[in-house]
Design an enzyme around this catalytic site. Structure first.
Site, short mmCIF file in Angstrom:
data_model
loop_
_atom_site.label_atom_id
_atom_site.label_comp_id
_atom_site.label_asym_id
_atom_site.label_seq_id
_atom_site.Cartn_x
_atom_site.Cartn_y
_atom_site.Cartn_z
N SER A 210 0.83 -1.19 0.00
CA SER A 210 0.00 0.00 0.00
C SER A 210 0.88 1.26 0.00
CB SER A 210 -0.94 -0.07 1.21
OG SER A 210 -1.98 0.87 1.10
N ASP A 429 -8.54 -3.67 -6.95
CA ASP A 429 -8.09 -3.07 -5.70
C ASP A 429 -8.71 -1.69 -5.56
OD1 ASP A 429 -6.67 -1.94 -3.56
OD2 ASP A 429 -4.77 -2.82 -4.16
N HIS A 458 -6.83 -6.13 -1.21
CA HIS A 458 -5.73 -5.19 -1.05
C HIS A 458 -4.64 -5.90 -0.24
CE1 HIS A 458 -3.82 -1.27 -0.86
NE2 HIS A 458 -3.80 -1.29 0.46
#
Length: 519
Positions: A210, A429, A458
């Protein structure tokens, strides 16, 4: 539009349209006057046996390396397979604001014992986070329930949220002052190089999730010769940091919310919320309106509902529990499962450290609009087609319109000098939309892009998908990369959608429920 702008101008909330000026370019800062001292390792408090912790002292301001110092908390699980020793691999879970100290234990399980034993597994709390010193906290009660509805029904309600966001920015400025000028991703990446030096390695490997992908890409841009192996999973689009990235999220989460509602409708015999996605979606927004009128247990109002169901956009294994909670509330007037789901997924009350660091990093990494009229226009435009997240996301970031620190220009991410990189991205995502993986792949010419088609999760590596995990582990084992092909280099089939009701009745296993960068 005119009424809200007049109200905001009257309140003196910054309608000049000016942007905070910053340096024209970002440069590599080597801290020539600072050499990390020898690390003093000790068993980490609260972590499994064998995970050691230490503090790395770094300059607050790398332009003045002999000045004020801060401390970065670092954790380590030492390699035990000395015959196949591969050095250190650093992990970052995302955020910004996520703590990484527990990651040696998390990643040992994900990598498997044999591969993990070849590396010193290194976690760390980036500057301002968790056990690092100082740890930022501006208003620990900012997220206490029940908050005003994210979606403003009147200009006065929008103004109230603007004042609330401005107040948070002012509280941070009052508490931390000049420290907020040194909280960028470039600062955190330079701290990583100080960790490398303190560990005594010429190069490090890195696995980032991320926001951690952007941190890792920044490190690779600034220190390309220090990168041994680089894994980026669920990738921030470097073209869109950060105002545009948040608008992109609004639309991606809207698509995942509609997938969730369609899944509920598929199992109408279980949930009784309608046989179409539109009907299930209507049930959700009806529940939201009811919670605004009467919050469940005095804790779950419309914002808290939004925050709870946002979790389903990160990981679809959560859908059964979320659907069950919504069903019981709507069909049986039973709010207990909803309150429990809020406790699991939505409750951020009592400690704003993660949010404070999120704000400090994103608000100062690059320029944000200082004219609330721009936000007002863009958020209402986004809301028309993406109501699920738009206003919640706006208020999660609105403090950046008033941030009391200079904003800079994020360095242009450039991986041309990196020997290799391995990228993972899901086409659905929501937190880091697909185009981020495509763009990062373009900027790292030696990289390979592994795509999961339509899974919607994710964070892909280490979750048990053989296509993904075999490639990930082979790269970390010996540098093997898939063959290069036009576009994505590898396509992997997605995880199957969950099936009720078994998953409805019990929590997911902690490792299965972990999501990088989740707020």
């Amino acid at each position: 539009m005119k009424k809200i702008l007049i109200a905001l101008a009257t309140a003196g909330l910054g309608l000049s349209g000016a942007l905070v000026a910053g340096p024209a370019t970002a440069t590599v800062r080597q801290a020539p006057g600072h050499t990390p001292s020898a690390l003093q390792w000790a068993q980490c408090e609260g972590l499994p046996a064998g995970i050691e912790c230490a503090m790395v002292e770094v300059p607050l301001d790398y332009d003045h390396p002999r000045g004020e110092k801060i401390k970065i908390a670092v954790s380590r699980k030492k390699a035990t397979d000395t015959a196949h020793y591969q050095g250190a691999v650093l992990f970052n879970p995302g955020g910004p604001g996520g703590s990484g100290l527990a990651y040696p234990a998390v990643m040992e399980a994900r990598l498997g014992a044999a591969l993990a034993a070849q590396y010193d597994l290194i976690g760390f709390d980036p500057r301002g986070v968790g056990s690092s010193e100082p740890a930022l906290r501006c208003d620990p009660h900012f997220f206490d329930p029940v908050r005003p509805d994210y979606v403003p029904g009147t200009p006065a309600e929008e103004l109230a949220w603007v004042k609330r966001s401005k107040g948070y920015a002012e509280a941070c400025g009052k508490t931390y002052g000049d420290l907020l000028n040194h909280m960028t991703t470039v600062d955190a990446a330079t701290d990583m190089d100080q960790i490398r030096k303190a560990l005594g390695h010429k190069q490090i490997s890195y696995v980032g999730y991320s926001y951690g992908t952007y941190l890792g890409a920044t490190y690779a841009t600034l220190f390309p010769n220090r990168v041994r192996r680089l894994v980026l999973d669920s990738i921030v689009n470097p073209e869109r940091v950060w105002y545009g990235a948040n608008i992109d999220q609004n639309h991606a989460f809207e698509a995942r919310a509609k997938d969730f509602f369609a899944w509920i409708a598929k199992y109408d015999a279980t949930y009784h919320l309608g046989t179409t996605g539109d009907q299930a979606e209507k049930a959700f927004y009806s529940a939201r309106a009811a919670l605004e009128a009467s919050p469940a247990a005095g804790r779950v109002g419309p914002d808290e509902l939004d925050d709870t169901y946002l979790a389903g956009g990160y990981l679809k294994s959560r859908w059964p529990r979320l659907a069950d909670a919504l069903s019981k509330y709507v069909t049986a007037n039973d709010a207990a499962p909803l309150v429990e789901a809020y406790g699991l997924y939505g409750d951020s009350s009592g400690d704003d450290n993660g949010f404070a660091v999120y704000a400090a990093v994103e608000c100062s990494d690059t320029r944000w609009p200082r004219d609330w009229g721009t936000w007002h226009r863009d958020m209402w435009e986004s809301y028309r087609t993406a109501p699920f997240l738009t206003w919640g996301n706006a208020w999660y970031n609105a403090q950046c319109a008033f941030w009391p620190a200079r904003a800079g220009h994020a360095p242009r991410i450039d991986g041309k000098k990196v020997a290799s990189a391995l990228l993972f991205q899901d086409t659905k995502d929501a937190a880091t939309p697909y185009q981020g993986g495509v763009e990062m792949h373009r900027r790292f010419p030696t990289s390979r892009l592994v795509v999961m088609d339509g899974g919607g999760n994710h964070g892909l590596t280490g979750r048990g998908n053989a296509c993904v995990d075999d490639i990930w582990k082979a790269y970390l084992a010996d540098g093997t990369l898939p063959a290069s092909r036009p576009g994505p280099d590898v396509h992997c089939a997605p995880f199957a959608d969950p099936v009720p009701p078994a998953a409805t009745l019990q929590k997911s296993a902690p490792q299965d429920d972990w999501v990088p960068g989740e707020r």
